[in-house]
Design a protein around this motif. Sequence first.
Motif, PDB file in Angstrom:
ATOM      1  N   TRP A 168      82.959  55.653  94.536  1.00 54.48           N
ATOM      2  CA  TRP A 168      83.936  55.739  93.461  1.00 54.48           C
ATOM      3  C   TRP A 168      83.190  56.020  92.168  1.00 54.48           C
ATOM      4  CZ3 TRP A 168      88.940  55.084  95.094  1.00 54.48           C
ATOM      5  CH2 TRP A 168      89.118  54.474  96.338  1.00 54.48           C
ATOM      6  N   ALA A 169      83.739  56.863  91.298  1.00 54.51           N
ATOM      7  CA  ALA A 169      83.074  57.187  90.038  1.00 54.51           C
ATOM      8  C   ALA A 169      84.101  57.419  88.943  1.00 54.51           C
ATOM      9  CB  ALA A 169      82.209  58.422  90.206  1.00 54.51           C
ATOM     10  N   GLY A 170      83.697  57.136  87.731  1.00 55.16           N
ATOM     11  CA  GLY A 170      84.552  57.371  86.580  1.00 55.16           C
ATOM     12  C   GLY A 170      83.801  57.089  85.302  1.00 55.16           C
ATOM     13  N   LYS A 171      84.541  57.048  84.200  1.00 53.88           N
ATOM     14  CA  LYS A 171      83.949  56.736  82.904  1.00 53.88           C
ATOM     15  C   LYS A 171      84.767  55.635  82.251  1.00 53.88           C
ATOM     16  CE  LYS A 171      81.609  60.975  81.734  1.00 53.88           C
ATOM     17  NZ  LYS A 171      81.317  61.942  80.684  1.00 53.88           N
ATOM     18  N   THR A 172      84.065  54.682  81.669  1.00 47.21           N
ATOM     19  CA  THR A 172      84.684  53.618  80.891  1.00 47.21           C
ATOM     20  C   THR A 172      84.022  53.644  79.523  1.00 47.21           C
ATOM     21  OG1 THR A 172      85.048  52.292  82.882  1.00 47.21           O
ATOM     22  CG2 THR A 172      85.119  51.128  80.774  1.00 47.21           C
ATOM     23  N   ASP A 173      84.825  53.751  78.490  1.00 44.07           N
ATOM     24  CA  ASP A 173      84.311  53.857  77.118  1.00 44.07           C
ATOM     25  C   ASP A 173      83.319  55.008  76.987  1.00 44.07           C
ATOM     26  OD1 ASP A 173      85.849  51.635  76.354  1.00 44.07           O
ATOM     27  OD2 ASP A 173      84.233  50.231  76.876  1.00 44.07           O
ATOM     28  N   GLY A 174      83.587  56.104  77.701  1.00 43.36           N
ATOM     29  CA  GLY A 174      82.748  57.295  77.621  1.00 43.36           C
ATOM     30  C   GLY A 174      81.446  57.228  78.398  1.00 43.36           C
ATOM     31  N   LYS A 175      81.233  56.165  79.172  1.00 45.74           N
ATOM     32  CA  LYS A 175      79.990  55.997  79.925  1.00 45.74           C
ATOM     33  C   LYS A 175      80.277  55.992  81.417  1.00 45.74           C
ATOM     34  CE  LYS A 175      77.839  53.663  76.141  1.00 45.74           C
ATOM     35  NZ  LYS A 175      77.003  52.637  75.646  1.00 45.74           N
ATOM     36  N   ILE A 235      79.630  54.033  88.443  1.00 49.59           N
ATOM     37  CA  ILE A 235      79.651  54.440  89.843  1.00 49.59           C
ATOM     38  C   ILE A 235      79.643  53.183  90.709  1.00 49.59           C
ATOM     39  CG2 ILE A 235      78.425  55.676  91.664  1.00 49.59           C
ATOM     40  CD1 ILE A 235      77.167  57.320  89.301  1.00 49.59           C
ATOM     41  N   LEU A 236      80.561  53.133  91.665  1.00 48.44           N
ATOM     42  CA  LEU A 236      80.664  52.016  92.599  1.00 48.44           C
ATOM     43  C   LEU A 236      80.569  52.568  94.012  1.00 48.44           C
ATOM     44  CD1 LEU A 236      81.380  49.002  93.279  1.00 48.44           C
ATOM     45  CD2 LEU A 236      83.781  49.731  93.239  1.00 48.44           C
ATOM     46  N   SER A 237      79.745  51.940  94.824  1.00 41.65           N
ATOM     47  CA  SER A 237      79.644  52.317  96.227  1.00 41.65           C
ATOM     48  C   SER A 237      79.800  51.058  97.072  1.00 41.65           C
ATOM     49  CB  SER A 237      78.288  52.966  96.507  1.00 41.65           C
ATOM     50  OG  SER A 237      78.213  53.381  97.856  1.00 41.65           O
ATOM     51  N   VAL A 238      80.663  51.140  98.096  1.00 40.00           N
ATOM     52  CA  VAL A 238      80.943  49.993  98.954  1.00 40.00           C
ATOM     53  C   VAL A 238      80.743  50.400 100.408  1.00 40.00           C
ATOM     54  CG1 VAL A 238      82.705  48.345  99.697  1.00 40.00           C
ATOM     55  CG2 VAL A 238      82.602  49.062  97.300  1.00 40.00           C
ATOM     56  N   ASP A 274      87.601  49.071  84.759  1.00 39.70           N
ATOM     57  CA  ASP A 274      87.112  50.379  85.212  1.00 39.70           C
ATOM     58  C   ASP A 274      88.167  51.043  86.081  1.00 39.70           C
ATOM     59  OD1 ASP A 274      84.536  50.096  84.046  1.00 39.70           O
ATOM     60  OD2 ASP A 274      83.849  48.933  85.776  1.00 39.70           O
ATOM     61  N   THR A 275      88.466  52.311  85.795  1.00 41.33           N
ATOM     62  CA  THR A 275      89.337  53.124  86.639  1.00 41.33           C
ATOM     63  C   THR A 275      88.453  54.196  87.250  1.00 41.33           C
ATOM     64  OG1 THR A 275      91.235  52.694  85.220  1.00 41.33           O
ATOM     65  CG2 THR A 275      91.392  54.579  86.707  1.00 41.33           C
ATOM     66  N   LEU A 276      88.298  54.156  88.572  1.00 42.37           N
ATOM     67  CA  LEU A 276      87.356  55.025  89.274  1.00 42.37           C
ATOM     68  C   LEU A 276      88.071  55.877  90.311  1.00 42.37           C
ATOM     69  CD1 LEU A 276      84.716  52.209  89.872  1.00 42.37           C
ATOM     70  CD2 LEU A 276      84.781  53.829  87.971  1.00 42.37           C
ATOM     71  N   ALA A 277      87.594  57.110  90.486  1.00 39.90           N
ATOM     72  CA  ALA A 277      88.160  58.038  91.465  1.00 39.90           C
ATOM     73  C   ALA A 277      87.255  58.107  92.690  1.00 39.90           C
ATOM     74  CB  ALA A 277      88.312  59.428  90.851  1.00 39.90           C
ATOM     75  N   LYS A 278      87.856  58.301  93.852  1.00 37.95           N
ATOM     76  CA  LYS A 278      87.117  58.417  95.112  1.00 37.95           C
ATOM     77  C   LYS A 278      86.233  59.661  95.072  1.00 37.95           C
ATOM     78  CE  LYS A 278      86.852  57.082  99.527  1.00 37.95           C
ATOM     79  NZ  LYS A 278      86.490  55.764  99.957  1.00 37.95           N
TER      80      LYS A 278
END
Length: 162
Positions: A69-76, A79-82, A142-146
């Motif tokens: 999963w990846a995205g940007k929070t506050d412009g940064k 990345i999350l991997s499970v 955090d809002t992350l996309a697959k």
Amino acid sequence: MRKVLRAGVVAVAGLVTAVALTGCSSDSEKSDSGKGADASKSSQAPGDSGSSGGGGDSGAGTAALEGGWAGKTDGKAVILSVASGKAVLVTEQQACTGTVQDTGKVMLTLKCADGDTRRTTGAIESNDGKTVVVSWDSGTKDTLAKTAPGALPSGLPDLPTR
């Protein structure tokens, strides 16, 4: 300058770990499909969902979180991997590792290498298979996309140069 370089090295190391976990996860799911399902069903009592009594990480919620999963929070970049109940979270400043548990609500419990506590305990607010929202105890969301298995997410920061 050293601080920027060190942050870049941490980010790259975390990305490599995240990609490795994601790649291994997708391969093992394909090769193990159905093998462990019968064994886990036979060890449960009738009517037992497997997610009660001790907060195991075998719930359906944790399976839906598997992958990258990846995205940007506050412009940064975030990345999350499970994979297999383990989680790796990488931001531009830190790398954190830990576990995923389904205790009625899917939770991430992480420890960050730099000791930061902003993203150590998080709850999955929503997960539709394409987007996941993680609310951290610090108030960060955090809002992350697959991401595609084995692929690096787009929009990552460049490594610093001299």
